[in-house]
Motif scaffolding. Structure first.
Motif, PDB file in Angstrom:
ATOM      1  N   ASN A 217      10.907  -4.272  -6.872  1.00 45.01           N
ATOM      2  CA  ASN A 217      11.152  -2.837  -7.016  1.00 45.01           C
ATOM      3  C   ASN A 217       9.899  -2.116  -6.539  1.00 45.01           C
ATOM      4  OD1 ASN A 217      13.773  -2.396  -8.916  1.00 45.01           O
ATOM      5  ND2 ASN A 217      12.687  -4.246  -9.540  1.00 45.01           N
ATOM      6  N   SER A 218      10.042  -1.149  -5.638  1.00 47.41           N
ATOM      7  CA  SER A 218       8.901  -0.532  -4.979  1.00 47.41           C
ATOM      8  C   SER A 218       8.618   0.873  -5.501  1.00 47.41           C
ATOM      9  CB  SER A 218       9.149  -0.463  -3.469  1.00 47.41           C
ATOM     10  OG  SER A 218       9.405  -1.744  -2.950  1.00 47.41           O
ATOM     11  N   CYS A 236       9.150 -10.815  -9.884  1.00 47.14           N
ATOM     12  CA  CYS A 236       8.747 -10.061  -8.699  1.00 47.14           C
ATOM     13  C   CYS A 236       8.081 -10.997  -7.692  1.00 47.14           C
ATOM     14  CB  CYS A 236       7.778  -8.936  -9.078  1.00 47.14           C
ATOM     15  SG  CYS A 236       7.322  -7.859  -7.689  1.00 47.14           S
ATOM     16  N   ASN A 238       6.389 -10.548  -3.558  1.00 44.91           N
ATOM     17  CA  ASN A 238       6.080  -9.614  -2.482  1.00 44.91           C
ATOM     18  C   ASN A 238       6.944  -9.957  -1.272  1.00 44.91           C
ATOM     19  OD1 ASN A 238       4.816  -8.253  -0.251  1.00 44.91           O
ATOM     20  ND2 ASN A 238       2.913  -8.141  -1.413  1.00 44.91           N
ATOM     21  N   ALA A 264       1.678  -3.385   0.794  1.00 45.68           N
ATOM     22  CA  ALA A 264       2.451  -3.757  -0.397  1.00 45.68           C
ATOM     23  C   ALA A 264       1.675  -4.790  -1.202  1.00 45.68           C
ATOM     24  CB  ALA A 264       3.810  -4.335   0.009  1.00 45.68           C
ATOM     25  N   ILE A 273       6.271  -3.655  -7.034  1.00 52.24           N
ATOM     26  CA  ILE A 273       5.561  -3.655  -5.759  1.00 52.24           C
ATOM     27  C   ILE A 273       4.978  -2.263  -5.546  1.00 52.24           C
ATOM     28  CG2 ILE A 273       5.773  -3.850  -3.261  1.00 52.24           C
ATOM     29  CD1 ILE A 273       5.931  -6.528  -4.651  1.00 52.24           C
ATOM     30  N   VAL A 275       3.393   0.332  -3.202  1.00 49.07           N
ATOM     31  CA  VAL A 275       3.335   0.623  -1.769  1.00 49.07           C
ATOM     32  C   VAL A 275       2.326   1.741  -1.547  1.00 49.07           C
ATOM     33  CG1 VAL A 275       4.626   1.425   0.242  1.00 49.07           C
ATOM     34  CG2 VAL A 275       5.704  -0.131  -1.405  1.00 49.07           C
ATOM     35  N   TYR A 293      10.539   4.439  -4.828  1.00 48.68           N
ATOM     36  CA  TYR A 293      11.068   4.111  -3.512  1.00 48.68           C
ATOM     37  C   TYR A 293      12.320   3.227  -3.593  1.00 48.68           C
ATOM     38  CZ  TYR A 293       6.395   5.777  -2.302  1.00 48.68           C
ATOM     39  OH  TYR A 293       5.255   6.532  -2.181  1.00 48.68           O
ATOM     40  N   GLU A 297      14.119   0.308  -0.502  1.00 47.31           N
ATOM     41  CA  GLU A 297      13.930  -1.140  -0.652  1.00 47.31           C
ATOM     42  C   GLU A 297      14.368  -1.912   0.600  1.00 47.31           C
ATOM     43  OE1 GLU A 297      12.188  -2.027  -3.017  1.00 47.31           O
ATOM     44  OE2 GLU A 297      12.672  -0.993  -4.866  1.00 47.31           O
ATOM     45  N   TYR A 301      11.572  -3.294   4.147  1.00 47.00           N
ATOM     46  CA  TYR A 301      11.281  -4.717   4.311  1.00 47.00           C
ATOM     47  C   TYR A 301      12.292  -5.497   5.137  1.00 47.00           C
ATOM     48  CZ  TYR A 301       8.731  -3.271   0.099  1.00 47.00           C
ATOM     49  OH  TYR A 301       7.951  -2.601  -0.820  1.00 47.00           O
TER      50      TYR A 301
END
Length: 324
Positions: A217-218, A236, A238, A264, A273, A275, A293, A297, A301
């Motif tokens: 989750n960013s 989590c 990366n 990240a 995560i 950012v 964000y 997601e 990425y």
């Protein structure tokens, strides 16, 4: 009291109770107009691309439906037979196929997902979600029985779709789980209870471990998290360097007018995560927060996820080809 009086009294009591039950029933149904359930033997209830490949990608879309009026009532569930209302789901289905895995067979079910407005209150969300989850489970059962044909698969879901995917993993039998290359949980939470009690939910530790779940989750910073999607999360990795430590990784955010270089890194306390460098201040409707964000997601990425799916499937086939 005469017998006649007693009879009249009993009839009045019965009538009152019947009316009370009818009113309770009406109150429970009021505002919860539910469309017809999708029938998954009907091809119109799927977005499918059978490319004749040796592995599948099963994807469950995020919330792409808003409240709408039908027959004079507000409906809080997607109508999977209304092509106009399903345009958002179809757009995400096509995007996920294009962004992540167009080299594999692709299966994505329409389902009576709860609307965006349903996520504004936890109690409301929890009351409505069983309809959506029930549909996705039925679609999965149909896929395994009639469409998968014993092939290895990747399963993935985003947001509401990730929630439904986790429920599939809870109930996935061992003989099916053995064919699961990986599970991608985009933008949702995996609590400790789920890790402790579900052997199929095994957090990924690197870029090519098999049968593992990939989750992230960013946010700009931990206080920007949205509790309903990431509160209490303990899993989590990366999605840029495929590490579970705090080592940061630079990545390119591909945008329509420019490409931005961002960073990240995983926060070990919140399992989010972080950012750095993203300057867009867009806030999602209903439950969004500045600096969250969730809506990015997949966009952040996707080149890294696309390669990772390919790498994990290649690893699966390489291991299967090894002599005993």
């Amino acid at each position: 009291m005469s017998q006649t009086t007693k009879t009249i009294f009993r009839l009045r009591v019965s009538a009152f109770l019947a009316l009370a039950l009818m009113l309770v029933s009406w109150s429970q149904e009021q505002g919860e107009l539910i469309p017809d359930a999708p029938v998954y033997s009907d091809p119109s209830q799927w977005y499918m691309k059978d490319r004749g490949k040796g592995a599948d990608f099963f994807y469950i879309v995020s919330t792409e439906t808003g409240d709408y009026v039908k027959d004079g009532d507000t409906c809080h569930f997607a109508d999977t037979y209304d092509r106009n209302l399903c345009k958002g789901m179809l757009k995400e289905m096509r995007a996920a196929d294009s962004l992540f895995n167009d080299g594999f067979n692709y299966f994505s079910p329409y389902y009576r997902q709860v609307t965006m407005q349903s996520w504004g209150d936890v109690e409301t969300t929890n009351r409505r979600l069983p309809v959506a989850i029930g549909d996705v489970k039925r679609s999965w059962d149909y896929y395994i029985k009639y469409l998968n044909n014993g092939r290895p698969f990747v399963i993935a879901g985003f947001s509401q779709g990730a929630h439904a995917m986790l429920e599939i993993l809870r109930e996935m039998p061992e003989e099916v789980y053995r064919r699961m290359v990986a599970a991608y949980c985009f933008g949702y939470r995996i609590p400790q209870e789920m890790v402790d009690n579900c052997p199929n939910i095994r957090p990924a530790e690197g870029a090519t471990d098999l049968g593992a779940i990939i989750n992230f989750n960013s946010v700009r910073s931990p206080e920007c998290a949205i509790p309903v999607v990431s509160g209490g999360n303990v899993v989590c990795i990366n999605p840029v360097n495929w590490r579970t430590d705090t080592v940061a990784a630079q990545f390119i955010c591909i945008r329509r007018k420019q490409n931005d270089t961002l960073t990240a890194r995983m926060d070990p306390d919140s399992h989010l995560i972080i950012v750095d460098g993203y300057k867009d201040n867009y806030v999602m409707p209903v439950f969004g927060r500045p600096g969250n964000y969730h809506h990015m997601e997949l966009r952040f990425y996707y080149p890294y996820i696309r390669q990772n799916i390919t790498d994990r499937i290649s690893t699966y086939f390489a291991i299967r080809r090894r002599p005993e």
